[in-house]
Write a protein that holds these residues in place. Structure first.
Motif, PDB file in Angstrom:
ATOM      1  N   GLU A 142       0.844  -1.203   0.000  1.00 24.91           N
ATOM      2  CA  GLU A 142       0.000   0.000   0.000  1.00 24.91           C
ATOM      3  C   GLU A 142       0.876   1.248   0.000  1.00 24.91           C
ATOM      4  O   GLU A 142       0.616   2.187  -0.753  1.00 24.91           O
ATOM      5  N   CYS A 178      -1.548   4.053  -1.457  1.00 28.65           N
ATOM      6  CA  CYS A 178      -2.970   3.757  -1.182  1.00 28.65           C
ATOM      7  C   CYS A 178      -3.095   3.068   0.174  1.00 28.65           C
ATOM      8  O   CYS A 178      -2.088   2.766   0.827  1.00 28.65           O
ATOM      9  N   VAL A 211      -5.941   0.067   2.250  1.00 27.51           N
ATOM     10  CA  VAL A 211      -7.084  -0.819   2.012  1.00 27.51           C
ATOM     11  C   VAL A 211      -8.050  -0.678   3.194  1.00 27.51           C
ATOM     12  O   VAL A 211      -7.624  -0.717   4.357  1.00 27.51           O
ATOM     13  N   GLN A 258     -13.480  -5.544   1.044  1.00 31.80           N
ATOM     14  CA  GLN A 258     -12.292  -4.674   1.073  1.00 31.80           C
ATOM     15  C   GLN A 258     -12.344  -3.684  -0.080  1.00 31.80           C
ATOM     16  O   GLN A 258     -12.868  -3.989  -1.144  1.00 31.80           O
ATOM     17  N   LYS A 286      -9.865  -0.482  -2.065  1.00 32.58           N
ATOM     18  CA  LYS A 286      -8.592   0.238  -2.097  1.00 32.58           C
ATOM     19  C   LYS A 286      -8.866   1.736  -2.256  1.00 32.58           C
ATOM     20  O   LYS A 286      -9.696   2.130  -3.073  1.00 32.58           O
TER      21      LYS A 286
END
Ligand code: AMP
Length: 427
Positions: A390, A395, A397, A406, A408
């Motif tokens: 990530e 990003c 999650v 989930q 993103k």
């Protein structure tokens, strides 16, 4: 073996572990009563039996079946108080309060006693929070709205949401007479189908039939069509004004034409607040206007209105609400795996909190399993995962803990706007 002594039937100890809830309810009540300018009154736990007989009415269940009488030195005898209003009115008259102030606003907190068959939410010693406004200036629809609003705001303060306020008007004493005649006419052909107790109540106190819990009686009552033809113009106008005052204070209510109160002293506005999670004993509190009572007990021409809430039922409803909803304590819990991730997690947690969200993070880089179980324990609605991938991809999650779905979310150049927006949508 020594025989153990148990607490009397229908009474309960309030153990140290529970006392803080009681104290919090009592303190919150006192604070709110102060805002409304209601002063505390403490009356005796027992009174002359005649006080209850004359005020509540000889035909009420409370007097008929539930008075706990004490052997006293008076011929009439004494009874433990089954409710607070009669004592407060007795004290108002005895202390000549009408000569001292045009409106007396009282509140009380304390134990009441009724000899009933104990069940969940129905005790022989229980506790009430009550308020009474009595005086020569007490007939104002705004005072009805004040008293009703006060009862509702108390419940809100205690954290209860799942309750319903029902209101009705009984009108003047003459309107009440007319209402009982209408009820007798409408129920006449069903009289023999009513339970034995209601058949007895038919002439003595027909109003009690309306809130009889017997299945057949409640079916019969359910089919009754009750209009307002028994009400005088004066009573109709007064009720419209009460509703207007409630609307102006944004107090939500439901008009329930079959709502009556079993005690003789009620006139005009009556109301009841029921909790949806409470089962058969669902009344959290109730009250109404009692125009003629002060005079009937030998006092001046004063009007009055009041209510009482049951503390045990409030606590039951509070506990049930907690069990049922298991409210998430956290909007977000951030899990992360190394120091680099922790820096980002700290930025995220700070941003979320700045935006009014309840957020926390793990301050130790433990395994994902451990951090997830910590999130679970804290009852987090969403987990924000800040892993190596990530961070590389700018990003995070989001994992919804209820559905495990989930998603993103991009965080470019430390811009958390998208993330905040997502959380606000979820709230
Ligand atoms: P009442 O005067 O019967 O309308 O009672 C007012 C409120 O006191 C009710 O709405 C209940 O919350 C509570 N209450 C009345 N009787 C009992 C009882 N026997 N046990 C527990 N709470 C009660």
């Amino acid at each position: 073996m020594v025989k153990k002594i148990s607490s009397p039937r229908g009474t309960a100890d309030i153990l140290p572990a529970d006392v803080s809830v009681w104290q919090s309810i009592e303190n919150q009540s006192r604070e709110l009563f102060k805002c409304y300018n209601y002063k505390e009154i403490r009356t005796p736990y027992f009174e002359e039996t005649g006080l209850f007989q004359r005020s509540l009415g000889q035909t009420s269940d409370v007097v008929n079946k539930q008075l706990l009488q004490l052997a006293g030195d008076k011929k009439e005898g004494y009874s433990l108080r089954p409710e607070g209003t009669a004592s407060v009115v007795r004290s108002y008259i005895e202390n000549g309060m009408d000569r001292k102030e045009s409106l007396s606003k009282y509140f009380y907190l304390g134990a009441m006693f009724r000899g009933e068959r104990p069940q969940k939410g129905r005790l022989r010693q229980f506790h009430q929070i009550g308020a009474e406004a009595i005086g020569l200036n007490a007939q104002s629809p705004f005072l009805d709205a004040e008293i009703i609003g006060l009862a509702v705001q108390l419940l809100n303060r205690f954290g209860l949401k799942d309750f319903k306020l029902k209101i009705n008007t009984l009108g003047t004493l003459e309107d009440k007479e007319a209402f009982s005649r209408v009820l007798r006419e409408k129920l006449d052909d069903k009289r023999v189908e009513l339970c034995e107790e209601c058949q007895n109540r038919f002439n003595r106190n027909i109003f009690r039939v309306l809130d009889c819990k017997n299945n057949i009686c409640s079916q019969i009552v359910g089919q009754l069509d009750i209009g307002d033809e028994h009400l005088s113009e004066e009573s109709r106008i007064y009720f419209e004004e009460v509703k207007g005052a409630l609307n102006s204070a944004s107090i939500e209510y439901f008009v329930e034409p079959k709502l009556v109160r079993g005690l003789d002293y009620y006139t005009h506005t009556v109301f009841e607040i029921t909790g949806s999670s409470l089962g058969s004993q669902d009344a959290l509190g109730a009250g109404g206007r009692y125009g003629g009572l002060v005079k009937q007990l030998g006092g001046p021409e004063a009007d009055a209105i009041g209510f009482a809430l049951g503390i045990e039922r409030i606590i039951l409803a509070k506990n049930q609400a907690q069990d049922k909803q298991n409210d998430p304590l956290l909007d977000a819990f951030i899990v992360t795996f190394d120091n680099c991730g922790q820096k980002m997690a700290f930025q995220i947690v700070s941003e979320l909190r700045k935006n009014g969200l309840v957020a926390d993070m793990s301050f130790k880089t433990a395994s994902i399993k451990k951090q997830m179980s910590q999130a679970n324990k804290l009852n987090a609605r969403t987990v924000v995962i800040v892993g190596e991938d990530e961070i590389k991809n700018n990003c995070v999650v989001l994992k919804d803990m209820a559905t495990a779905v989930q998603e993103k979310i991009d965080i470019n150049n430390d811009n958390f706007d998208l993330l905040i927006q997502k959380f606000k949508e979820r709230k």
